[in-house]
Enzyme design. Structure first.
Site, PDB file in Angstrom:
ATOM      1  N   HIS A  97       0.210  -0.791  -0.118  1.00 45.07           N
ATOM      2  CA  HIS A  97       0.063  -0.064   0.087  1.00 45.07           C
ATOM      3  C   HIS A  97       1.101   1.115   0.191  1.00 45.07           C
ATOM      4  O   HIS A  97       0.593   2.976   0.375  1.00 45.07           O
ATOM      5  CB  HIS A  97      -0.771  -0.258   1.605  1.00 45.07           C
ATOM      6  N   SER A 168      -3.466  -7.986  11.092  1.00 49.89           N
ATOM      7  CA  SER A 168      -4.404  -8.379   9.704  1.00 49.89           C
ATOM      8  C   SER A 168      -5.622  -8.273  10.285  1.00 49.89           C
ATOM      9  O   SER A 168      -5.503  -9.779  10.493  1.00 49.89           O
ATOM     10  CB  SER A 168      -3.413  -8.654   8.054  1.00 49.89           C
TER      11      SER A 168
END
Length: 224
Positions: A97, A168
Site C-alpha cells: 500500500h 491484519s
C-alpha cells in the site's frame, strides 16, 4: 502491528474509519475524492505524521528484523504505510500500500523524500509542486489505485513454508488472499475480528486472538 506503537488502526473499535468526520471516513484514501479535494486527506495526514514523529517500532517489528538477519524470515509483506519495519532494521519489505516516506507531484512526477514532504505538509494546506504547481501526493495507495509489489508478494507467499499473519483483519484484498498462496503452515495473530473466508483452515496451525508483542515475546523466548 503499528497499533502497538501508538498509531491508530482503521477498522478496529477505535479505528479511523469509526470517527465522525462529517463525511464517510473511507474517503480519506479515495483517489477520486483526493483529486477533487485534497484538503480532506491532508487534514488526516498531518495528524498521522504528528503521531509518526513520536513513536518507535514495537518488539514485533524488531523480532521480525532479527528473524531476517538469522535467515529464518525471507521477508515482510505489509499493508502499513509507516515504514516501521525498515526503522527496526528489516531489509526485504514489500509495502503493497506504499509508504509516506516519499511523495510525488501528481502532474509532473517530481519526487521528494520524507523530510522535505514533512516540511511541505505542515507549511501548506495543500502542498504543491515547486516546478509545475501540481498537487503533491504521498506514495500511498488509495482506493481506486493499483497496489504495489503484488507479483513479488505472491511469489514470496508461494515460496514460504510458514506464513505469519500479524495484526491484519484480512478484509482488504488482494492482501487478504496472500496467505492462501503459501504451500505451508499459517499462523494468524490478531487481536479483534479476523475474516477467515480466505484462509485455508486445514493449514492454519495457530489462530491467536491476543496482543501481538506478547505473542512474539513468547515465541522468541521459546526459540532461545
Amino acid at each position: 502491528m503499528s497499533t502497538g506503537a501508538g498509531l491508530p488502526d482503521f477498522r478496529g473499535p477505535n479505528g479511523i474509519y469509526r470517527r465522525e468526520m462529517g463525511v464517510e471516513p473511507e474517503r480519506i484514501f479515495d483517489i477520486d475524492w483526493f483529486n477533487r479535494d485534497p484538503s480532506f486527506f491532508y487534514g488526516f495526514h498531518r495528524e498521522f505524521l504528528r503521531s509518526l514523529e513520536t513513536i518507535q517500532p514495537t518488539f514485533s517489528h524488531f523480532f521480525f528484523s532479527r528473524l531476517e538477519k538469522t535467515g529464518k524470515l525471507s521477508g515482510v509483506i505489509t499493508q502499513n504505510i509507516d515504514a516501521l519495519h525498515q526503522r527496526a532494521g528489516s531489509e526485504k519489505v514489500l509495502e503493497i500500500h506504499g509508504s509516506v516516506w516519499k511523495s510525488a507531484c501528481t502532474d509532473c512526477g517530481k519526487s521528494w523524500g520524507y523530510k522535505e514532504s514533512l516540511s511541505m505538509t505542515f507549511t501548506s494546506k495543500i502542498p504543491r509542486c515547486d516546478f509545475c504547481n501540481g498537487i503533491i501526493k504521498p506514495d500511498v495507495v488509495f482506493f481506486g489505485e493499483m497496489v504495489k509489489h503484488l507479483e513479488e508478494s505472491r511469489e514470496m507467499a508461494q515460496g514460504s513454508d510458514l506464513f505469519i499473519v500479524a495484526g491484519s483483519s484480512l478484509v482488504v484484498t488482494p492482501a487478504a488472499l496472500l496467505p492462501s498462496l503459501s504451500r505451508g503452515r499459517i499462523i494468524v495473530v490478531n487481536r479483534g475480528n479476523t475474516d477467515e473466508n480466505n484462509l485455508p483452515g486445514s493449514r492454519v496451525e495457530i489462530f491467536a486472538d491476543e496482543d501481538i508483542d506478547t505473542f512474539f515475546q513468547q515465541v522468541e523466548n521459546f526459540l532461545c
